[in-house]
Design a protein around this motif. Structure first.
Motif, PDB file in Angstrom:
ATOM      1  N   GLN A 176      16.459   3.677   4.420  1.00  0.00           N
ATOM      2  CA  GLN A 176      16.348   5.060   3.963  1.00  0.00           C
ATOM      3  C   GLN A 176      14.983   5.413   3.362  1.00  0.00           C
ATOM      4  O   GLN A 176      14.569   6.566   3.419  1.00  0.00           O
ATOM      5  N   LEU A 177      14.306   4.433   2.788  1.00  0.00           N
ATOM      6  CA  LEU A 177      13.077   4.743   2.052  1.00  0.00           C
ATOM      7  C   LEU A 177      12.171   3.526   1.946  1.00  0.00           C
ATOM      8  O   LEU A 177      12.562   2.405   2.249  1.00  0.00           O
ATOM      9  N   VAL A 178      10.965   3.792   1.506  1.00  0.00           N
ATOM     10  CA  VAL A 178       9.999   2.729   1.247  1.00  0.00           C
ATOM     11  C   VAL A 178       9.251   3.084  -0.037  1.00  0.00           C
ATOM     12  O   VAL A 178       8.976   4.252  -0.306  1.00  0.00           O
ATOM     13  N   VAL A 179       8.965   2.081  -0.860  1.00  0.00           N
ATOM     14  CA  VAL A 179       8.175   2.266  -2.073  1.00  0.00           C
ATOM     15  C   VAL A 179       6.830   1.592  -1.852  1.00  0.00           C
ATOM     16  O   VAL A 179       6.759   0.422  -1.470  1.00  0.00           O
ATOM     17  N   ILE A 180       5.769   2.343  -2.074  1.00  0.00           N
ATOM     18  CA  ILE A 180       4.412   1.877  -1.795  1.00  0.00           C
ATOM     19  C   ILE A 180       3.603   1.866  -3.078  1.00  0.00           C
ATOM     20  O   ILE A 180       3.715   2.776  -3.910  1.00  0.00           O
ATOM     21  N   ASN A 181       2.789   0.839  -3.241  1.00  0.00           N
ATOM     22  CA  ASN A 181       1.825   0.778  -4.338  1.00  0.00           C
ATOM     23  C   ASN A 181       0.486   1.228  -3.759  1.00  0.00           C
ATOM     24  O   ASN A 181      -0.214   0.442  -3.126  1.00  0.00           O
TER      25      ASN A 181
ATOM     26  N   LYS B 278      -5.955  11.110  -4.960  1.00  0.00           N
ATOM     27  CA  LYS B 278      -6.749  10.145  -4.184  1.00  0.00           C
ATOM     28  C   LYS B 278      -7.226   8.976  -5.045  1.00  0.00           C
ATOM     29  O   LYS B 278      -7.082   7.815  -4.672  1.00  0.00           O
ATOM     30  N   ASN B 279      -7.794   9.270  -6.201  1.00  0.00           N
ATOM     31  CA  ASN B 279      -8.390   8.216  -7.017  1.00  0.00           C
ATOM     32  C   ASN B 279      -7.477   7.703  -8.120  1.00  0.00           C
ATOM     33  O   ASN B 279      -7.928   7.057  -9.064  1.00  0.00           O
ATOM     34  N   THR B 280      -6.189   7.977  -7.989  1.00  0.00           N
ATOM     35  CA  THR B 280      -5.185   7.379  -8.866  1.00  0.00           C
ATOM     36  C   THR B 280      -4.431   6.336  -8.062  1.00  0.00           C
ATOM     37  O   THR B 280      -4.097   6.567  -6.904  1.00  0.00           O
ATOM     38  N   SER B 281      -4.191   5.195  -8.669  1.00  0.00           N
ATOM     39  CA  SER B 281      -3.443   4.127  -7.998  1.00  0.00           C
ATOM     40  C   SER B 281      -1.998   4.142  -8.484  1.00  0.00           C
ATOM     41  O   SER B 281      -1.671   4.762  -9.485  1.00  0.00           O
ATOM     42  N   GLY B 282      -1.119   3.451  -7.735  1.00  0.00           N
ATOM     43  CA  GLY B 282       0.231   3.264  -8.242  1.00  0.00           C
ATOM     44  C   GLY B 282       1.350   3.603  -7.284  1.00  0.00           C
ATOM     45  O   GLY B 282       1.146   3.783  -6.075  1.00  0.00           O
ATOM     46  N   LEU B 283       2.551   3.699  -7.840  1.00  0.00           N
ATOM     47  CA  LEU B 283       3.789   3.723  -7.065  1.00  0.00           C
ATOM     48  C   LEU B 283       4.158   5.101  -6.532  1.00  0.00           C
ATOM     49  O   LEU B 283       4.070   6.103  -7.238  1.00  0.00           O
ATOM     50  N   MET B 284       4.594   5.098  -5.267  1.00  0.00           N
ATOM     51  CA  MET B 284       5.115   6.292  -4.603  1.00  0.00           C
ATOM     52  C   MET B 284       6.334   5.903  -3.790  1.00  0.00           C
ATOM     53  O   MET B 284       6.401   4.804  -3.251  1.00  0.00           O
ATOM     54  N   VAL B 285       7.306   6.815  -3.705  1.00  0.00           N
ATOM     55  CA  VAL B 285       8.447   6.594  -2.819  1.00  0.00           C
ATOM     56  C   VAL B 285       8.299   7.535  -1.626  1.00  0.00           C
ATOM     57  O   VAL B 285       7.901   8.689  -1.776  1.00  0.00           O
ATOM     58  N   VAL B 286       8.593   7.018  -0.430  1.00  0.00           N
ATOM     59  CA  VAL B 286       8.506   7.793   0.807  1.00  0.00           C
ATOM     60  C   VAL B 286       9.843   7.686   1.531  1.00  0.00           C
ATOM     61  O   VAL B 286      10.385   6.584   1.692  1.00  0.00           O
ATOM     62  N   ALA B 287      10.371   8.819   1.961  1.00  0.00           N
ATOM     63  CA  ALA B 287      11.656   8.840   2.672  1.00  0.00           C
ATOM     64  C   ALA B 287      11.456   8.467   4.134  1.00  0.00           C
ATOM     65  O   ALA B 287      10.433   8.772   4.739  1.00  0.00           O
ATOM     66  N   LYS B 288      12.480   7.812   4.723  1.00  0.00           N
ATOM     67  CA  LYS B 288      12.449   7.460   6.142  1.00  0.00           C
ATOM     68  C   LYS B 288      13.420   8.296   6.964  1.00  0.00           C
ATOM     69  O   LYS B 288      13.401   8.231   8.189  1.00  0.00           O
TER      70      LYS B 288
END
Length: 351
Positions: free
Chosen positions: A109-114, A161-171
């Motif tokens: 259902q989803l993916v979490v990306i750093n 763009k210049n902030t790092s860290g966690l995002m969730v993306v739906a599939k």
């Protein structure tokens, strides 16, 4: 018909935070005949295709009098109808690109990306390739959600763009709609770590102030008095470490406005370290000694961006209903700058 629209997406900038959906609220006219809610919404919202309305209904994102309804519900005079749905497709071809993605979790259902610093989230003005979405289109090339001309497939929020860290993306469309609703209702958990100039007088507090585009420079945002301009924004901060002329703070977002943390911290007199948009790329605290200035410049070289990292992300899984919570380590450039300041303070205390 009375209609309100909350449109939090702004395509002119690459926001640090910002929900990837739109929200409509409508009050049914006194003379309205009984009509299926999906037909009612298609007739009253521009670019609202039947499929978009149906996807929102399937995810439980159509509410009548604050209760979720199916698409065959028949509206009646006086009903308050609201809907949260993703944005319509735009004619911008996404070219799949083999871009390295730091995936920390994935299911059907989803993916979490750093996300690494320097990576733009989605194509837009001046950034048509080399974005996170181009990388996602390559990684998910066999998924229906990513096989379209939509420049924001799967996105329910984004970071600068210049902030790092966690995002969730739906599939899936279902996950996209359900996660969008959580961001809209402010039930997600998002905590950032920032290095700011100076040390807040109060070790913890809440910053409130409408955020909107500056009338002097449309590329930056500013805080306005309530009701004057902009949209409501709330940031909770807590001092983590006093490093003398700078400090580490944790920032918890209650809302997700463009550049919210950067704008709010500047508003209370503590711009983010090396934030060239909001004045943090100057020596704002400390001594006039050239040796100190050189030390700060060396820190800027170690961390050549604003000192901001999306450290924690929490949400409810759109299918299982399970609470999901993720935490990420600070990036090497951010940690390197922190270590440099710690060494400076410890050596200064020994003098």
């Amino acid at each position: 018909m009375h209609e309100e629209k909350e449109d939090i997406l702004d395509g002119q900038n690459e926001p640090e935070e910002g929900e990837m959906f739109e929200h409509y609220k409508l009050l049914v006219d006194p003379g309205q005949n009984l009509l299926r809610v999906d037909k009612y919404l298609v007739n009253r919202i521009d670019n609202a295709s039947r499929s978009r309305i149906q996807a929102a209904a399937d995810a439980g994102n159509i509410l009548v009098n604050k209760k979720s309804v199916k698409s065959n519900y028949k509206v009646k005079p006086g009903d308050e109808v609201s809907i949260v749905m993703d944005y319509p497709r735009r004619e911008l071809k996404i070219v799949p690109e083999d871009i390295p993605l730091n995936i920390v979790y994935e299911d059907d259902q989803l993916v979490v990306i750093n996300k690494q610093a320097g990576l733009v989230v989605h194509p837009g003005h001046g950034n048509y390739t080399g974005t996170l979405v181009n990388g996602l289109a390559y990684y998910f090339k066999d998924l229906p959600l990513f096989n379209s001309a939509d420049p924001r497939p799967g996105l329910v929020h984004r970071i600068d763009k210049n902030t790092s860290g966690l995002m969730v993306v739906a599939k899936t469309e279902l996950a996209k709609n359900k996660l969008s609703m959580q961001f809209f209702e402010k039930t997600t958990k998002r905590e950032y770590v920032a290095m700011v100039w100076g040390v807040p007088k109060e070790p913890e507090g809440t910053i409130e102030g409408n955020i909107g585009r500056s009338q002097k420079d449309r590329q930056v945002f500013t805080v306005y008095l309530e009701g004057e301009h902009g949209k409501t924004a709330v940031t909770h901060y807590k001092l983590l470490e006093d490093l003398g002329y700078v400090s580490l703070v944790a920032c918890r977002l209650e809302t997700g406005r463009t550049h919210q943390i950067r704008v709010h911290m500047k508003y209370i007199g503590h711009p983010l370290f090396n934030d060239d948009t909001y004045g943090g790329d100057q020596v704002l605290r400390g001594t006039t000694f050239s040796k100190y200035k050189q030390f700060v410049m060396n820190c800027f070289k170690i961390l050549p961006r604003q000192a901001l990292h999306a450290k924690t992300l929490g949400f409810v899984h759109p299918v299982t209903g399970k609470e999901m919570l993720f935490d990420s380590e600070l990036t090497s450039d951010f940690q390197g700058a922190i270590d440099k300041w710690r060494d400076y303070i410890s050596n200064r205390n020994l003098e």
